[in-house]
Design a protein around this motif. Structure first.
Motif, PDB file in Angstrom:
ATOM      1  N   ALA A  94      13.945  70.568  19.196  1.00 40.79           N
ATOM      2  CA  ALA A  94      12.658  69.987  18.784  1.00 40.79           C
ATOM      3  C   ALA A  94      12.864  68.497  18.537  1.00 40.79           C
ATOM      4  O   ALA A  94      13.786  68.102  17.821  1.00 40.79           O
ATOM      5  CB  ALA A  94      12.168  70.663  17.511  1.00 40.79           C
ATOM      6  N   TRP A  95      11.990  67.678  19.116  1.00 36.06           N
ATOM      7  CA  TRP A  95      12.134  66.223  18.995  1.00 36.06           C
ATOM      8  C   TRP A  95      11.112  65.615  18.051  1.00 36.06           C
ATOM      9  O   TRP A  95      11.150  64.414  17.781  1.00 36.06           O
ATOM     10  CB  TRP A  95      12.047  65.572  20.376  1.00 36.06           C
ATOM     11  CG  TRP A  95      13.144  66.022  21.303  1.00 36.06           C
ATOM     12  CD1 TRP A  95      13.044  66.921  22.330  1.00 36.06           C
ATOM     13  CD2 TRP A  95      14.515  65.616  21.266  1.00 36.06           C
ATOM     14  NE1 TRP A  95      14.255  67.086  22.947  1.00 36.06           N
ATOM     15  CE2 TRP A  95      15.187  66.302  22.320  1.00 36.06           C
ATOM     16  CE3 TRP A  95      15.240  64.730  20.465  1.00 36.06           C
ATOM     17  CZ2 TRP A  95      16.540  66.131  22.572  1.00 36.06           C
ATOM     18  CZ3 TRP A  95      16.598  64.568  20.724  1.00 36.06           C
ATOM     19  CH2 TRP A  95      17.239  65.264  21.770  1.00 36.06           C
ATOM     20  N   THR A  96      10.192  66.424  17.549  1.00 37.65           N
ATOM     21  CA  THR A  96       9.199  65.942  16.589  1.00 37.65           C
ATOM     22  C   THR A  96       9.094  66.953  15.455  1.00 37.65           C
ATOM     23  O   THR A  96       9.455  68.134  15.622  1.00 37.65           O
ATOM     24  CB  THR A  96       7.808  65.782  17.236  1.00 37.65           C
ATOM     25  OG1 THR A  96       7.302  67.090  17.575  1.00 37.65           O
ATOM     26  CG2 THR A  96       7.867  64.911  18.495  1.00 37.65           C
ATOM     27  N   PRO A  97       8.574  66.549  14.289  1.00 32.84           N
ATOM     28  CA  PRO A  97       8.387  67.516  13.200  1.00 32.84           C
ATOM     29  C   PRO A  97       7.466  68.660  13.586  1.00 32.84           C
ATOM     30  O   PRO A  97       7.674  69.804  13.170  1.00 32.84           O
ATOM     31  CB  PRO A  97       7.785  66.659  12.078  1.00 32.84           C
ATOM     32  CG  PRO A  97       8.261  65.267  12.359  1.00 32.84           C
ATOM     33  CD  PRO A  97       8.295  65.160  13.857  1.00 32.84           C
ATOM     34  N   GLU A  98       6.458  68.371  14.396  1.00 33.41           N
ATOM     35  CA  GLU A  98       5.532  69.412  14.837  1.00 33.41           C
ATOM     36  C   GLU A  98       6.261  70.446  15.694  1.00 33.41           C
ATOM     37  O   GLU A  98       6.041  71.653  15.561  1.00 33.41           O
ATOM     38  CB  GLU A  98       4.372  68.804  15.626  1.00 33.41           C
ATOM     39  CG  GLU A  98       3.433  67.927  14.817  1.00 33.41           C
ATOM     40  CD  GLU A  98       4.011  66.547  14.519  1.00 33.41           C
ATOM     41  OE1 GLU A  98       3.482  65.877  13.605  1.00 33.41           O
ATOM     42  OE2 GLU A  98       4.995  66.139  15.193  1.00 33.41           O
ATOM     43  N   GLN A  99       7.138  69.974  16.574  1.00 28.49           N
ATOM     44  CA  GLN A  99       7.919  70.903  17.385  1.00 28.49           C
ATOM     45  C   GLN A  99       8.895  71.707  16.530  1.00 28.49           C
ATOM     46  O   GLN A  99       9.104  72.901  16.748  1.00 28.49           O
ATOM     47  CB  GLN A  99       8.685  70.135  18.466  1.00 28.49           C
ATOM     48  CG  GLN A  99       7.805  69.534  19.542  1.00 28.49           C
ATOM     49  CD  GLN A  99       8.604  68.734  20.555  1.00 28.49           C
ATOM     50  OE1 GLN A  99       9.807  68.523  20.404  1.00 28.49           O
ATOM     51  NE2 GLN A  99       7.931  68.267  21.602  1.00 28.49           N
ATOM     52  N   ALA A 100       9.481  71.050  15.517  1.00 30.95           N
ATOM     53  CA  ALA A 100      10.435  71.733  14.649  1.00 30.95           C
ATOM     54  C   ALA A 100       9.784  72.900  13.921  1.00 30.95           C
ATOM     55  O   ALA A 100      10.440  73.926  13.646  1.00 30.95           O
ATOM     56  CB  ALA A 100      11.029  70.742  13.649  1.00 30.95           C
ATOM     57  N   ALA A 101       8.500  72.770  13.610  1.00 29.11           N
ATOM     58  CA  ALA A 101       7.788  73.846  12.920  1.00 29.11           C
ATOM     59  C   ALA A 101       7.660  75.085  13.800  1.00 29.11           C
ATOM     60  O   ALA A 101       7.428  76.198  13.294  1.00 29.11           O
ATOM     61  CB  ALA A 101       6.405  73.356  12.490  1.00 29.11           C
ATOM     62  N   SER A 122      21.379  74.107  12.032  1.00 30.04           N
ATOM     63  CA  SER A 122      21.151  72.841  11.350  1.00 30.04           C
ATOM     64  C   SER A 122      21.407  71.682  12.319  1.00 30.04           C
ATOM     65  O   SER A 122      22.037  71.854  13.370  1.00 30.04           O
ATOM     66  CB  SER A 122      22.089  72.714  10.155  1.00 30.04           C
ATOM     67  OG  SER A 122      23.445  72.647  10.603  1.00 30.04           O
ATOM     68  N   HIS A 136      17.841  61.815  17.678  1.00 33.06           N
ATOM     69  CA  HIS A 136      16.476  61.896  17.164  1.00 33.06           C
ATOM     70  C   HIS A 136      15.961  63.331  17.037  1.00 33.06           C
ATOM     71  O   HIS A 136      14.775  63.549  16.802  1.00 33.06           O
ATOM     72  CB  HIS A 136      15.528  61.093  18.049  1.00 33.06           C
ATOM     73  CG  HIS A 136      15.856  59.627  18.095  1.00 33.06           C
ATOM     74  ND1 HIS A 136      15.735  58.812  17.002  1.00 33.06           N
ATOM     75  CD2 HIS A 136      16.319  58.852  19.106  1.00 33.06           C
ATOM     76  CE1 HIS A 136      16.099  57.579  17.324  1.00 33.06           C
ATOM     77  NE2 HIS A 136      16.463  57.584  18.601  1.00 33.06           N
ATOM     78  N   GLN A 138      14.951  66.973  15.633  1.00 30.83           N
ATOM     79  CA  GLN A 138      14.362  67.402  14.358  1.00 30.83           C
ATOM     80  C   GLN A 138      14.658  68.864  14.029  1.00 30.83           C
ATOM     81  O   GLN A 138      14.383  69.320  12.931  1.00 30.83           O
ATOM     82  CB  GLN A 138      12.841  67.202  14.413  1.00 30.83           C
ATOM     83  CG  GLN A 138      12.405  65.770  14.670  1.00 30.83           C
ATOM     84  CD  GLN A 138      12.744  64.860  13.502  1.00 30.83           C
ATOM     85  OE1 GLN A 138      12.427  65.172  12.355  1.00 30.83           O
ATOM     86  NE2 GLN A 138      13.386  63.742  13.796  1.00 30.83           N
ATOM     87  N   GLY A 139      15.209  69.581  14.966  1.00 32.53           N
ATOM     88  CA  GLY A 139      15.517  70.982  14.748  1.00 32.53           C
ATOM     89  C   GLY A 139      16.042  71.599  16.029  1.00 32.53           C
ATOM     90  O   GLY A 139      15.916  71.014  17.116  1.00 32.53           O
TER      91      GLY A 139
END
Length: 411
Positions: A94-101, A122, A136, A138-139
């Motif tokens: 995931a490269w953005t917080p939205e994707q990490a969710a 992690s 970069h 995020q998850g």
């Protein structure tokens, strides 16, 4: 009087090759008809060579059922034939917080699908596994079972083993019409007439066209194009697993992966196509793929690509497979195998065999022979391979991109 086959398989891509192998191995007298000069010349000649676990397939889908059947069995086949494969795993990043969710949602979906080995990792573990990635992220989700294979060798080995067990394979043979007979179907082709008790339509990109010849219409093909950018084998050290994006409604997305021979590839795209024939790549899309690769894996910057290629998926109006048995028509349709033909091939073949036996009540006329024997393969540069005494043309860019030395070292 012309021979009457138990089964005629139409279409010589990975699915058709798997089906004729499965049926022949269980004693059916089989004929495989391919309209092109060479086997594996259309959709199956432009795939990624990835054997998927099914972690992201719909839980109630026929696709997942077939993938789950194929996955463990394919390793036995590749080991038995002596084919190259590497179980390198995949890392969904995931490269953005939205994707990490989305990561926990995908992990739970895979658990429900029975792929419990997928685990969220992690960022420190991610970069321990994949130090060449951009910092970069995020998850991430680790999917250990994902495997890379040589898709051309796999398909041809299945077809060739069927041939050495008694199947007849005819290429450059276009099915032009179908005539229902008292005991099956007579197929009129560009190279004569052939009669089969049951016809199995594995026509891929032309599966709906073949169905229409029998007066059937279960689906319509809406082809989707995928483009790939290929880097040299010397860049293979930059990634240790296949790097997946967060999937979208269109599919898995554009992957950064290395082949069984070490070439790094970025792709495929997912684009509408106005033709079923393999289109050429376009420079704008390839440059976008290059930028994606360089953004996610900075070590690719400045490295020229060595090849590009396209694939065309036989997509339909639905995402799931279309496998239909029509006993009164002595016909089985296998269609809409969009992008997981390799991953689902053996499961599809097994399902088809049971349909022929249970729905069509067709018993094999010969004896069962499921023994796996190592393939005697000799690569003949630049684009041929000799299996025993039969010459095949290499049609897949992944195989062609591996040097002859590299190929021979794996076989």
């Amino acid at each position: 009087m012309a021979d009457v086959f138990d089964v005629i398989v139409v279409g010589g891509g990975i699915v058709g090759c798997a089906v004729v192998w499965e049926m022949t191995s269980h004693g059916y007298k089989c004929l495989l008809l391919e309209k092109n000069e060479d086997l594996v010349s259309e959709a199956s000649s432009g795939n990624s060579g990835m054997l998927h676990t099914g972690f992201d397939a719909a839980t109630d889908s026929l696709e997942l059922q077939c993938i789950r059947h194929t996955f463990p069995r394919m390793f036995d086949v590749m080991k038995g034939f002596g084919l190259p494969y590497k179980q390198i795993g995949a890392t969904m990043v995931a490269w953005t917080p939205e994707q990490a969710a989305e990561i926990p949602v995908i992990a739970e979906k895979s658990r429900i699908a029975g792929i419990s080995s997928c685990v969220e990792v992690s960022l420190s573990e991610l970069y321990s596994r994949e130090p060449g990635l951009s910092k970069h992220a995020q998850g991430a989700l680790w999917i250990p079972g994902e495997t890379v294979v040589d898709p051309w060798l796999t398909a041809i080995s299945l077809a060739h083993d069927a041939r050495r067990k008694g199947a007849m394979i005819k290429t450059d043979t276009l099915v032009q019409s179908v005539c229902k007979t008292q005991s099956g179907n007579q197929l009129i082709t560009s190279r004569g007439q052939f009669t089969g008790s049951v016809v199995i339509n594995c026509g891929g990109l032309y599966g709906d066209v073949v169905d229409k010849l029998a007066g059937l219409q279960h689906f319509s093909i809406a082809p989707k194009k995928g483009q790939y950018a290929v880097y040299p084998q010397k860049m293979g050290h930059l990634i240790n697993s296949s790097i997946l994006p967060i999937p979208t409604s269109k599919g898995k997305g554009e992957i950064i992966f290395k082949t069984v021979y070490g070439n790094v590839i970025v792709g495929p795209t997912f684009e509408e196509s106005d033709t079923r024939r393999r289109p050429v790549t376009d420079s704008g899309t390839i440059q976008r793929l290059v930028r994606l690769g360089e953004t996610c894996v900075p070590g690719l910057r400045g490295c020229p690509i060595v090849n590009t290629y396209t694939g065309v998926r036989p997509a339909t109006q639905t995402k799931d497979y279309h496998i239909h048995s029509i006993p009164e028509r002595c016909w089985v349709t296998v269609g809409g195998i969009r992008s997981t033909g390799l991953s689902g091939s053996l499961g599809i073949a097994d399902k088809v065999r049971h349909l022929v036996l249970d729905h069509h009540k067709l018993e094999p006329s010969g004896s069962k022979n499921t023994k796996l024997e190592k393939m005697n393969i000799k690569i003949s540069p630049p684009s041929h391979a000799l299996f025993d005494d039969v010459m095949y043309t290499v049609t897949h860019p992944i195989t062609l991109a591996g040097t002859c030395q590299k190929l021979d070292s794996h076989l």
